[in-house]
Design a protein around this motif. Structure first.
Motif, PDB file in Angstrom:
ATOM      1  N   UNK A  38       0.833  -1.202   0.000  1.00 47.39           N
ATOM      2  CA  UNK A  38       0.000   0.000   0.000  1.00 47.39           C
ATOM      3  C   UNK A  38       0.870   1.256   0.000  1.00 47.39           C
ATOM      4  N   UNK A  39       1.963   1.221   0.760  1.00 47.05           N
ATOM      5  CA  UNK A  39       2.826   2.391   0.870  1.00 47.05           C
ATOM      6  C   UNK A  39       3.471   2.728  -0.466  1.00 47.05           C
ATOM      7  N   UNK A  40       3.942   1.712  -1.182  1.00 47.13           N
ATOM      8  CA  UNK A  40       4.548   1.955  -2.494  1.00 47.13           C
ATOM      9  C   UNK A  40       3.526   2.553  -3.451  1.00 47.13           C
ATOM     10  N   UNK A  41       2.328   1.977  -3.483  1.00 47.50           N
ATOM     11  CA  UNK A  41       1.290   2.508  -4.364  1.00 47.50           C
ATOM     12  C   UNK A  41       0.980   3.964  -4.009  1.00 47.50           C
ATOM     13  N   UNK A 102      14.920   6.273   1.607  1.00 48.16           N
ATOM     14  CA  UNK A 102      14.453   7.231   0.604  1.00 48.16           C
ATOM     15  C   UNK A 102      13.117   7.852   1.010  1.00 48.16           C
ATOM     16  N   UNK A 103      12.317   7.114   1.788  1.00 51.48           N
ATOM     17  CA  UNK A 103      11.061   7.674   2.254  1.00 51.48           C
ATOM     18  C   UNK A 103      11.275   8.831   3.214  1.00 51.48           C
ATOM     19  N   UNK A 104      12.271   8.703   4.094  1.00 50.74           N
ATOM     20  CA  UNK A 104      12.592   9.791   5.013  1.00 50.74           C
ATOM     21  C   UNK A 104      13.275  10.952   4.283  1.00 50.74           C
ATOM     22  N   UNK A 105      14.130  10.600   3.292  1.00 49.36           N
ATOM     23  CA  UNK A 105      14.883  11.635   2.592  1.00 49.36           C
ATOM     24  C   UNK A 105      14.004  12.424   1.625  1.00 49.36           C
ATOM     25  N   UNK A 106      13.160  11.722   0.886  1.00 48.30           N
ATOM     26  CA  UNK A 106      12.288  12.371  -0.086  1.00 48.30           C
ATOM     27  C   UNK A 106      13.038  12.794  -1.348  1.00 48.30           C
ATOM     28  N   UNK A 162      -3.231  -5.616   7.047  1.00 47.40           N
ATOM     29  CA  UNK A 162      -2.086  -4.846   6.578  1.00 47.40           C
ATOM     30  C   UNK A 162      -2.452  -3.560   5.861  1.00 47.40           C
ATOM     31  N   UNK A 163      -3.293  -3.595   4.805  1.00 47.35           N
ATOM     32  CA  UNK A 163      -3.644  -2.354   4.118  1.00 47.35           C
ATOM     33  C   UNK A 163      -4.340  -1.346   5.024  1.00 47.35           C
ATOM     34  N   UNK A 164      -5.222  -1.828   5.908  1.00 55.17           N
ATOM     35  CA  UNK A 164      -5.909  -0.901   6.811  1.00 55.17           C
ATOM     36  C   UNK A 164      -4.917  -0.231   7.756  1.00 55.17           C
ATOM     37  N   UNK A 165      -3.979  -1.026   8.303  1.00 54.99           N
ATOM     38  CA  UNK A 165      -2.973  -0.464   9.208  1.00 54.99           C
ATOM     39  C   UNK A 165      -2.078   0.519   8.471  1.00 54.99           C
ATOM     40  N   UNK A 166      -1.707   0.181   7.230  1.00 54.72           N
ATOM     41  CA  UNK A 166      -0.875   1.092   6.447  1.00 54.72           C
ATOM     42  C   UNK A 166      -1.590   2.419   6.219  1.00 54.72           C
ATOM     43  N   UNK A 167      -2.892   2.364   5.958  1.00 51.00           N
ATOM     44  CA  UNK A 167      -3.638   3.598   5.751  1.00 51.00           C
ATOM     45  C   UNK A 167      -3.599   4.497   6.968  1.00 51.00           C
ATOM     46  N   UNK A 168      -3.704   3.892   8.153  1.00 47.27           N
ATOM     47  CA  UNK A 168      -3.655   4.680   9.390  1.00 47.27           C
ATOM     48  C   UNK A 168      -2.260   5.256   9.602  1.00 47.27           C
ATOM     49  N   UNK A 169      -1.232   4.420   9.444  1.00 50.64           N
ATOM     50  CA  UNK A 169       0.140   4.852   9.731  1.00 50.64           C
ATOM     51  C   UNK A 169       0.659   5.852   8.706  1.00 50.64           C
ATOM     52  N   UNK A 174       3.808   8.704   8.275  1.00 51.17           N
ATOM     53  CA  UNK A 174       4.492   8.913   7.002  1.00 51.17           C
ATOM     54  C   UNK A 174       5.026   7.625   6.393  1.00 51.17           C
ATOM     55  N   UNK A 175       5.488   7.726   5.128  1.00 51.53           N
ATOM     56  CA  UNK A 175       5.888   6.539   4.370  1.00 51.53           C
ATOM     57  C   UNK A 175       7.157   5.902   4.915  1.00 51.53           C
ATOM     58  N   UNK A 176       8.086   6.711   5.411  1.00 57.11           N
ATOM     59  CA  UNK A 176       9.352   6.162   5.898  1.00 57.11           C
ATOM     60  C   UNK A 176       9.149   5.180   7.031  1.00 57.11           C
ATOM     61  N   UNK A 177       8.236   5.488   7.957  1.00 59.10           N
ATOM     62  CA  UNK A 177       7.982   4.610   9.094  1.00 59.10           C
ATOM     63  C   UNK A 177       7.361   3.300   8.627  1.00 59.10           C
ATOM     64  N   UNK A 178       6.456   3.367   7.657  1.00 57.83           N
ATOM     65  CA  UNK A 178       5.829   2.135   7.152  1.00 57.83           C
ATOM     66  C   UNK A 178       6.878   1.206   6.543  1.00 57.83           C
ATOM     67  N   UNK A 179       7.771   1.754   5.742  1.00 56.98           N
ATOM     68  CA  UNK A 179       8.840   0.933   5.167  1.00 56.98           C
ATOM     69  C   UNK A 179       9.753   0.373   6.267  1.00 56.98           C
ATOM     70  N   UNK A 180      10.047   1.183   7.271  1.00 55.21           N
ATOM     71  CA  UNK A 180      10.916   0.734   8.359  1.00 55.21           C
ATOM     72  C   UNK A 180      10.282  -0.407   9.136  1.00 55.21           C
ATOM     73  N   UNK A 181       8.989  -0.326   9.381  1.00 55.95           N
ATOM     74  CA  UNK A 181       8.297  -1.415  10.078  1.00 55.95           C
ATOM     75  C   UNK A 181       8.353  -2.708   9.268  1.00 55.95           C
ATOM     76  N   UNK A 182       8.257  -2.595   7.953  1.00 57.01           N
ATOM     77  CA  UNK A 182       8.389  -3.789   7.107  1.00 57.01           C
ATOM     78  C   UNK A 182       9.781  -4.385   7.236  1.00 57.01           C
TER      79      UNK A 182
END
Length: 413
Positions: A38-41, A102-106, A162-169, A174-182
């Motif tokens: 979900x985060x990548x999309x 890259x998510x944190x850096x942008x 997973x998708x529902x949790x990603x939507x909340x987070x 932000x996206x960087x945290x979602x990737x880090x959790x993965x």
């Protein structure tokens, strides 16, 4: 029949601590994986506002599996499967960590994101056939269907969560945290497999390169039961996979409400989760071929009925039935593959099964979209479902071995 025998068979959790650790690690890793999907999309859409680029995400995930899957399977059949899985897990975690950076850096090019997704998918193509040998090597043969059902139900649950949790987070952290959790979730997958013994192939190791791949293909062509199982899966997905048609059907029949569209997508997973939770009697039956054929035909018939329905609640119920049938067919197909394939070939056959599972729905979505564009969503659903039922009937008629009890497993207590 008692309720306890209808509920999912949990004997593998009681009898195998190693399987228990693997299941926990796999479940957490799947949760992280669905969050990353979900985060990548979301990130690619936010960067480009282009459906072409968001479509390229699926291509980046699918192509490595299709292109390298059989070669990865041949490699798995030549070496210690445990070590290969651990290596692949580290590689996937590293890719998620780079995505987090890259998510944190942008301000990175979109092709960088897609390249990281593709590399991670390459590691996944290597790890999947290695993981495919774990269940039949760790559990008694009569518990293999139960182990696969436990994998299926946790996968269905993470697909919902997973998708529902990603939507909340995403909105909160932000996206960087979602990737880090993965990336962190792969740590539990690594821990689950680290305690395994060495799992060298039993029997003659695979030959290197294309020769090993061709050996695997020859086995698939010659083994009627395994071949029939994969053909049945292709018939069900290529001919009738419905997801690409849902937006049009929602607009044609149900007022184009986003809420209804979300429910259409969720109904399949809810049905699959419920069916797997009540799979105990089927996994103990010892006739995975017959169960798979019946479930695949039910999938097609439910989609025909959904295509003809005009009431949204009846439509959701029919999709739940279709999802239940699909989950049952998946468990049965995997049971056939993992109990009827010699261990020395299991990596290659599991890789072929993964390719079928990836390519079939993608091609089915293309078919459904084209037919719906030429006619209507209902026509795409009804014609696809009818063709699915006819194809499954043809497989059942030409492959009697799939229907025979001799192809199954011993009765479980």
């Amino acid at each position: 029949m008692s309720l306890s025998r209808s509920l999912i068979d949990v004997r593998p959790l009681r009898t195998s601590p190693v399987f228990r650790r693997l299941l926990v690690g796999r479940t957490v890793s799947l949760l992280g994986g669905y969050m990353t999907l979900v985060t990548v999309m979301y990130q690619v859409w936010d960067m480009t506002r282009s459906t072409a680029w968001t479509g390229a995400v699926g291509l980046a995930q699918a192509l490595p599996l299709v292109v390298f899957g059989l070669f990865a399977g041949a490699r798995v059949d030549r070496a210690d499967r445990r070590r290969i899985f651990l290596t692949a897990t580290v590689g996937q975690a590293a890719c998620s960590l780079l995505l987090a950076v890259q998510g944190f850096a942008g301000h990175v090019p979109v092709v960088t994101v897609l390249a990281l997704v593709a590399v991670q998918s390459c590691f996944g193509a290597l790890g999947a056939p290695a993981a495919g040998v774990f269940v039949p090597r760790l559990l008694p043969k009569d518990q293999v269907p139960a182990g696969l059902a436990l994998n299926q139900i946790t996968g269905q649950a993470m697909f919902l969560l997973g998708p529902a949790l990603a939507g909340v987070l995403l909105g909160w952290l932000g996206i960087g945290v979602c990737y880090l959790l993965d990336a962190l979730s792969f740590g539990l997958a690594f821990y689950g497999a680290f305690g395994l013994p060495a799992l060298q192939p039993e029997g003659e190791p695979s030959r290197a390169g294309m020769r090993g791949v061709l050996d695997g293909l020859r086995f698939l062509a010659g083994h009627r039961v395994v071949r029939g199982a994969l053909i049945t899966d292709l018939a069900a997905t290529v001919l009738s996979f419905p997801v690409s048609v849902f937006p049009l059907v929602n607009a044609e029949r149900f007022g184009n409400s986003p809420r209804t569209l979300g429910l259409l997508l969720s109904a399949l997973a809810v049905g699959g989760l419920a069916a797997t939770a009540l799979s105990g009697s089927l996994t103990r039956l010892g006739r995975p071929g017959a169960v798979m054929l019946c479930a695949s035909a039910t999938w097609g018939a439910a989609l025909v009925a959904f295509g003809l329905s005009t009431d949204p609640w009846i439509g959701l119920a029919l999709l739940a039935v279709a999802g239940a049938a699909d989950a049952t067919a998946v468990v049965s197909r995997s049971t056939i593959v993992q109990t009827r394939t010699p261990d020395a070939l299991l990596g290659r056959v599991t890789a072929a099964e993964a390719i079928v599972g990836q390519a079939g729905p993608s091609l089915g979505n293309v078919r459904g979209g084209l037919v719906a564009g030429w006619s209507s969503g209902a026509t795409a659903l009804v014609t696809g479902g009818v063709m699915c039922v006819l194809a499954v009937t043809a497989v059942a008629a030409t492959t009697p071995e799939l229907r025979d009890r001799a192809t199954g497993l011993p009765d479980a207590p």
